[in-house]
Design an enzyme around this catalytic site. Sequence first.
Site, PDB file in Angstrom:
ATOM      1  N   LYS A 247      21.793 -50.926  74.808  1.00 24.56           N
ATOM      2  CA  LYS A 247      22.774 -49.917  74.392  1.00 24.56           C
ATOM      3  C   LYS A 247      24.133 -50.277  74.970  1.00 24.56           C
ATOM      4  CE  LYS A 247      24.029 -45.073  75.290  1.00 24.56           C
ATOM      5  NZ  LYS A 247      23.640 -43.830  75.999  1.00 24.56           N
ATOM      6  N   ASP A 252      31.732 -43.052  76.020  1.00 22.44           N
ATOM      7  CA  ASP A 252      30.992 -41.975  75.358  1.00 22.44           C
ATOM      8  C   ASP A 252      31.647 -40.632  75.633  1.00 22.44           C
ATOM      9  OD1 ASP A 252      29.166 -40.444  74.038  1.00 22.44           O
ATOM     10  OD2 ASP A 252      27.622 -40.575  75.603  1.00 22.44           O
ATOM     11  N   LYS A 259      31.532 -33.843  75.161  1.00 23.24           N
ATOM     12  CA  LYS A 259      31.095 -33.561  76.525  1.00 23.24           C
ATOM     13  C   LYS A 259      32.140 -32.696  77.239  1.00 23.24           C
ATOM     14  CE  LYS A 259      28.819 -38.090  77.234  1.00 23.24           C
ATOM     15  NZ  LYS A 259      27.458 -37.636  77.520  1.00 23.24           N
ATOM     16  N   ASP A 270      28.357 -46.454  80.092  1.00 23.34           N
ATOM     17  CA  ASP A 270      27.342 -46.289  79.054  1.00 23.34           C
ATOM     18  C   ASP A 270      27.037 -47.576  78.300  1.00 23.34           C
ATOM     19  OD1 ASP A 270      25.540 -44.375  78.222  1.00 23.34           O
ATOM     20  OD2 ASP A 270      26.780 -43.624  76.591  1.00 23.34           O
ATOM     21  N   ASP A 329      26.182 -36.531  70.590  1.00 28.10           N
ATOM     22  CA  ASP A 329      26.105 -37.048  71.961  1.00 28.10           C
ATOM     23  C   ASP A 329      24.751 -37.686  72.247  1.00 28.10           C
ATOM     24  OD1 ASP A 329      27.122 -37.634  74.472  1.00 28.10           O
ATOM     25  OD2 ASP A 329      26.534 -35.706  75.335  1.00 28.10           O
ATOM     26  N   GLU A 331      23.759 -40.446  70.898  1.00 28.09           N
ATOM     27  CA  GLU A 331      24.165 -41.579  70.069  1.00 28.09           C
ATOM     28  C   GLU A 331      23.495 -42.889  70.440  1.00 28.09           C
ATOM     29  OE1 GLU A 331      25.801 -42.646  73.671  1.00 28.09           O
ATOM     30  OE2 GLU A 331      25.803 -40.656  72.784  1.00 28.09           O
ATOM     31  N   ARG A 333      20.446 -43.689  71.054  1.00 27.87           N
ATOM     32  CA  ARG A 333      19.213 -43.968  70.301  1.00 27.87           C
ATOM     33  C   ARG A 333      19.523 -44.414  68.873  1.00 27.87           C
ATOM     34  NH1 ARG A 333      17.371 -37.965  71.562  1.00 27.87           N
ATOM     35  NH2 ARG A 333      18.472 -38.673  73.424  1.00 27.87           N
TER      36      ARG A 333
END
Length: 489
Positions: A247, A252, A259, A270, A329, A331, A333
């Site tokens: 990933k 993010d 968030k 991230d 959020d 995201e 996956r």
Amino acid sequence: MAFPELSYTTDPLREAKADALVLALPPLDHDAGALDQWPGLASALNAVGFSGALGATVRAYAPEATSLPLIVVGTGPAPDTAALREAVGAALRTTTGFDTVAVEAPAVDDDGWRAVAEGAVLGAYRFDGYKSVAAAARASHVVIRGERPPAASALARAQAVGDAAALVKDLVHTPAEWLGPQDVADAAREALAELPVDVVVLDEKQLAADGYGGILGVGQGSDRPPRLVRLDYAPADAERHVAIVGKGITFDTGGLSLKPPAGMVGMKYDMAGAATVLAVVRAAAQLRLPVRVSGWLCLADNMPSGRATRPGDVLRILGGTTVEVLNTDAEGRLVLADGLVAASRTHPDVIVDVATLTGAISVALGSRHTGVMGSEEAVAEYLDAAESADELAWPLPLPAHMEEELDSPIADLVNAKIGDPTGGSLFAGLFLQRFVGRVSDDADAPRIPWVHLDIAGSGSTKSATGATDKGPTAATVRSLLAFVEGDAR
């Protein structure tokens, strides 16, 4: 990238050509002979209250033994490889101002030597960052003293571990301002330029043409378009193929599911999964391992804008599976789904994905254990590798009774559970499992063995400990390298 060069000596530590000495010791009452070659040191240590507790570090004055600055670090009463790595790492992390440091941990075997060497390269790492006044430098050269020289391969492996961890930490430390998807792709090319690794970068046009709807959907809200970077180290003598998917969300915000301000701090981290994949592929190539290792860096900025994916939108993942996005959020996956499908099409022997995926994993396991899910035998193999590397990992289930929670009334899957915080990490693992392909193109072929690593907790730390500074930890790098090597089999 700043981490030390390693060398070794069989000469007594007191005679080492160094600017300072580090001696790792258990409590003095646990090894009466440990200081036989160090006149006056026992009384000096007793005078300053040296306990020998793991990581306890003191500066000792023992002029009868040496005129060099002497740092003594505790290993605990029964030091194993984890304790040796942590003790030496702590000493090198907290010792500054000396260019060359010589280190000895008495009476260690070959495994102990490796732990000492890894502790040295990990502990002496420092990010060359943005401070107006540079912090005091750590050692740039570490000499490890032992009874006999290590094998050249052992020295090279320890150096590769330091190199890999430093690469991850450098990338993760870099502010997102200067590290978007294309920047990570450029960094990958640069890091692998002198190595036998093929690098292919898919831009947003190629991603659209090929059907990478997850990566495109996450990245479409940003002015910095997404990328997929494919790495392939494929030596002619390879008998095994390990595919690793990472990933790589370069920042993010949560997208339109924005968030809160405090939750956005640290979100440059991230992309640690993608950085880990790059580092492990590079280490495998540096060591010329007889294993094919392919890497898939799924890179996107998750930003809110008029172009961003909305809650309720449906994305079509590579291969055709549709996903109703209930939470933008969740995201990671979505980009991993594309990567898992792409990796599956190469029919590797095993797929591993690594990601700072869920806040729920920290609630479940804290900040040091990596959550591990997937196929039973592959998970067991990874856990053995993690144990051999002294990295903390814990297996979690993929419960069949939660499968129905993935259902969407309008698409094949939903990407999140709204209003239900229970089992969030397990839900994410079940989601990813749907995108792991089969060992062949036959419809009834078994699924490719697969391991999912959630490093949202273990990938960073709020306080320095052992060999690790505050910030990114490079969690799973050592375990994945051992997994690729097959050390634990």
